[in-house]
Motif scaffolding. Sequence first.
Motif, PDB file in Angstrom:
ATOM      1  N   THR A  41       2.676 -11.388 -58.281  1.00 50.22           N
ATOM      2  CA  THR A  41       2.533 -10.025 -57.784  1.00 50.22           C
ATOM      3  C   THR A  41       1.074  -9.582 -57.902  1.00 50.22           C
ATOM      4  N   ASP A  43      -1.731  -6.512 -57.442  1.00 53.94           N
ATOM      5  CA  ASP A  43      -2.029  -5.096 -57.313  1.00 53.94           C
ATOM      6  C   ASP A  43      -3.435  -4.977 -56.729  1.00 53.94           C
ATOM      7  N   THR A  45      -5.292  -2.608 -56.267  1.00 52.34           N
ATOM      8  CA  THR A  45      -6.169  -1.629 -56.911  1.00 52.34           C
ATOM      9  C   THR A  45      -6.853  -2.202 -58.141  1.00 52.34           C
ATOM     10  N   GLU A  46      -6.458  -3.430 -58.535  1.00 46.99           N
ATOM     11  CA  GLU A  46      -7.029  -4.030 -59.735  1.00 46.99           C
ATOM     12  C   GLU A  46      -7.753  -5.344 -59.440  1.00 46.99           C
ATOM     13  N   TRP A  98      -0.350  -9.327 -50.346  1.00 45.55           N
ATOM     14  CA  TRP A  98      -0.115  -8.439 -51.492  1.00 45.55           C
ATOM     15  C   TRP A  98       0.894  -7.351 -51.153  1.00 45.55           C
ATOM     16  N   SER A  99       1.582  -7.541 -50.038  1.00 41.19           N
ATOM     17  CA  SER A  99       2.616  -6.591 -49.646  1.00 41.19           C
ATOM     18  C   SER A  99       3.906  -7.349 -49.408  1.00 41.19           C
ATOM     19  N   THR A 187      -5.694  -2.142 -50.065  1.00 41.08           N
ATOM     20  CA  THR A 187      -4.982  -1.008 -50.655  1.00 41.08           C
ATOM     21  C   THR A 187      -3.488  -1.220 -50.504  1.00 41.08           C
ATOM     22  N   ARG A 188      -2.745  -0.536 -51.308  1.00 38.41           N
ATOM     23  CA  ARG A 188      -1.302  -0.513 -51.106  1.00 38.41           C
ATOM     24  C   ARG A 188      -1.002   0.300 -49.864  1.00 38.41           C
ATOM     25  N   GLU A 250       5.757   2.503 -47.364  1.00 41.31           N
ATOM     26  CA  GLU A 250       6.411   2.571 -48.678  1.00 41.31           C
ATOM     27  C   GLU A 250       7.886   2.213 -48.601  1.00 41.31           C
ATOM     28  N   SER A 253       7.985  -1.787 -48.662  1.00 44.77           N
ATOM     29  CA  SER A 253       7.007  -2.427 -49.542  1.00 44.77           C
ATOM     30  C   SER A 253       7.595  -2.595 -50.933  1.00 44.77           C
ATOM     31  N   ASN A 255       5.719  -2.609 -53.525  1.00 42.59           N
ATOM     32  CA  ASN A 255       4.823  -1.900 -54.449  1.00 42.59           C
ATOM     33  C   ASN A 255       5.268  -0.470 -54.667  1.00 42.59           C
ATOM     34  N   VAL A 258       0.813   4.587 -55.930  1.00 47.79           N
ATOM     35  CA  VAL A 258      -0.365   4.573 -56.802  1.00 47.79           C
ATOM     36  C   VAL A 258      -1.209   5.785 -56.488  1.00 47.79           C
TER      37      VAL A 258
END
Length: 652
Positions: A41, A43, A45-46, A98-99, A187-188, A250, A253, A255, A258
Amino acid sequence: MDNPGNPQDRVVPPVEGVAGGGTAYGWNDGGVHVSNPLKGTIDPTEVPTADLVHVWCLPSTANIGPQEVPRNLESISLLAARNERESVQIAIRPKVSWSGSGIAGVVQVQCSDLCSASGDRLIVGQSLTLRRVVPVLGVPDALVPLDLPISQISLQPGETSAVWVSIDVPNAQPPGLYEGEIIINATRGDAEPSLQCLVKAEKHKLFTELRNCLDVVEPIDGKPLDEVVERVKSATTSLRRVLLSPSFSEFFSDNGTVDMMDEDALSNLSVRVKLSLTVWDFIIPTTPSLPAVFGISDTVIEDRFGVEHGSNEWYDALDQHFKWLLQYRISPYFCRWGDSMRVLTYTSPWPAGHPKSDEYLSDPQLAAYAVPHSPVVSCSNDAAKDYLLKEVEILRTKTHWKKAYFYLWDEPLNMEHYESLRSMASEIHAYAPDARVLTTYYCGPGDAPLAPTHFEAFIKVPKFLRPHTQIYCTSEWVFGNREDLVKDVISELQPENGEEWWTYVCMGPSDPHPNWHLGMRGTQHRAVMWRVWKEGGTGFLYWGANCYEKATVPSAEIRFRRGLPPGDGVLFYPGQVFSSSSQPVASLRLERILSGLQDFEYLKLYASRYGREEALALLEKTGVYLGPERYTHEHMPIDIMRGEIFSTCRRS
C-alpha cells in the motif's frame, strides 16, 4: 480560452473508425530503467512523486502515444518572439499504482507565472495555458483545456499521458529571460485541490454536465429512432465522464481521506519542471504575411448545434468560430457546397453595409476575406438580383477591399465547370474590374484536354482561365516530389497584372509528403508551411477545418468523413465532445500549423535582412527542409534555425 475543469480523466472521446497510428510516437530510444519499485500500500502524501511517476519533456512536434518510453527529466528552455505562441509537452507515466480504483493514480499539476529579473510576468491563465493531450482514433490529437493554476489528471497503469504547455507572448511584452516552474505531485484522488475556488468550479462543471444530459435526452418524443440512439449514446458518454471525474474517486478508491498537503510537503515531494523562456524584440506581425484561408462548413455548425440558418443563434455560432480561429493566424471563410463542387464562400455572414461586417473585414488579424457571389441568407427576388452589385459597390469604398477575393468553384473538372466559373467571374468583373477571383485546381478540363499530358494540361490552365481568375491555387499533390516543376507554373503567370500563385493540400499529397493527416509526424505537419516558403507561394488555402460527419447533438461522437484520410478536413473538435464547454478544442495539427506560420514570419524577417537566397540556404543547411521528401524528422534542427535567426536579427 475557457478552462472547463478536468474533463479529460481517462475519458477518450467516442470516435467512429479503426484505431490506428501505431502504439508509440516520438522518441522511443533511450528509455529510463526502473529499479526497486515500491510494493504494498502506497500513500502518495508520504512518498516522493519521482518514486511514483516518470516525468519528462518533449517538443511540440512529438506525437506522444500511450507506450512512449520515459526519458530523463531536463529543464525546458524556449525562445519566442513577441506576439508568438511557443509550446512544449510534458509526459507523465506511472511507475507503480497507488490507487485501488482501476487507475494508477492521480497527479496534481500546478504552474507558476513566468517572471523576469526586472519583475515582468507572463501570467498563468492568460499567457500560459495547459491542455491534456487526448487520443483520437488512437492517435494523440485533441488538446482539452485543464484548470489553472492547479489541475488533476488520472493516470492509467502502463500508459503515458501528456500535457501540452503553451505560452502566448503579448505584443508589448518586454524582452528578457522569463523563468517559472510546473509542479507535479502524486495525490490521493480524494484530496481536495489547494484552492477552494477549484471545488466550486468542479461542482459547477458537474452540474453543467448533468444538466446537459437532461437537455440531450428529454426532447426525444417523436424523434426518429436513429436520433434517439445518438442522443442516448451522447448522454451515456457524458455520465461516464462525470463518474470518472476526480470528484468521485473516493467512492472507488482504497485510500481514506487525507488533509490537503502543506507547502513544505509539496516542496519536498513534488517533481518540479523548470521552465525558461527567452523573449526577443522581434514582433510577429499582427496581420499574417501569408494569407492562409481556411474553410468552416456552416452546414456542419447548423446540424450539430441545432441552429437555424440566419437566426440569431446561427450568427452567434459563426461569430464564435471566426474569432476563435483568428488566434491561429488563419483567415477563416464560411462555406457550403452546391452541385458539381460549386461553392458559396463568405468571411462575414452579414451584408457588406452592416457594422458587424466592417468589424470582421477590418480586423488586422485577417489577411484575406471571401466575398459571396450570391446572398448568404435568403432574401427577396429583387434584393437577390442586385445583391452582388450592391456588395461590391460598398466593399470597393473600403480600405480593406485589397484583402477581398471571390472563391466560386472548388476544383473544376470539365468544360461545363470551367464555363460556369468563367460566367460567374465575368459578372463580378463587370462590377469590379479589380476584383480577385480565386480558383483551386489540379487539372485542366478532362473532356477537352489543353495538352497531350496531364501535367502539360495543368500548366496551361492559367492561359485558359485568363482573365477570369487572378489567384491560381494549385494542389501540392500535382508536383509529387518534383518541386522543380513549380517554376513551370510560375512562368505561366503574369504577376505584373496582379496574378498570384497559391497552393493547397487536401486528400493529397500523402505520406511522406507534408500534410495534416492524423498520425503523420509532427514535423510533417509543420513542414507544410516550410514548403510554401521554399516554393514561393503567396497564399495558402485549406478546404475545411470542421468537416466531420453530420451529427445533430453537439456532444455526439466524432466521425471523420468516409473516403477521406483520417483527420482530413478536421482541425478542431466541438468542445462538448470532451466537456460541458462550448469552446472549440484544437488539434495538435492546428497548433503545428500555427508554428509553421510563425516559422514563415521568421524566414521572412531573415530574408528582409539578408535576402531570400540566404533564407533558403538557412532552411536547407540547418536540415529543416530541403524538399517534400527531405525534411527533418527531429525537432532540434528547427531550434537551430530559429536560434540562428534570433542571433543574427536581434537588435544589438
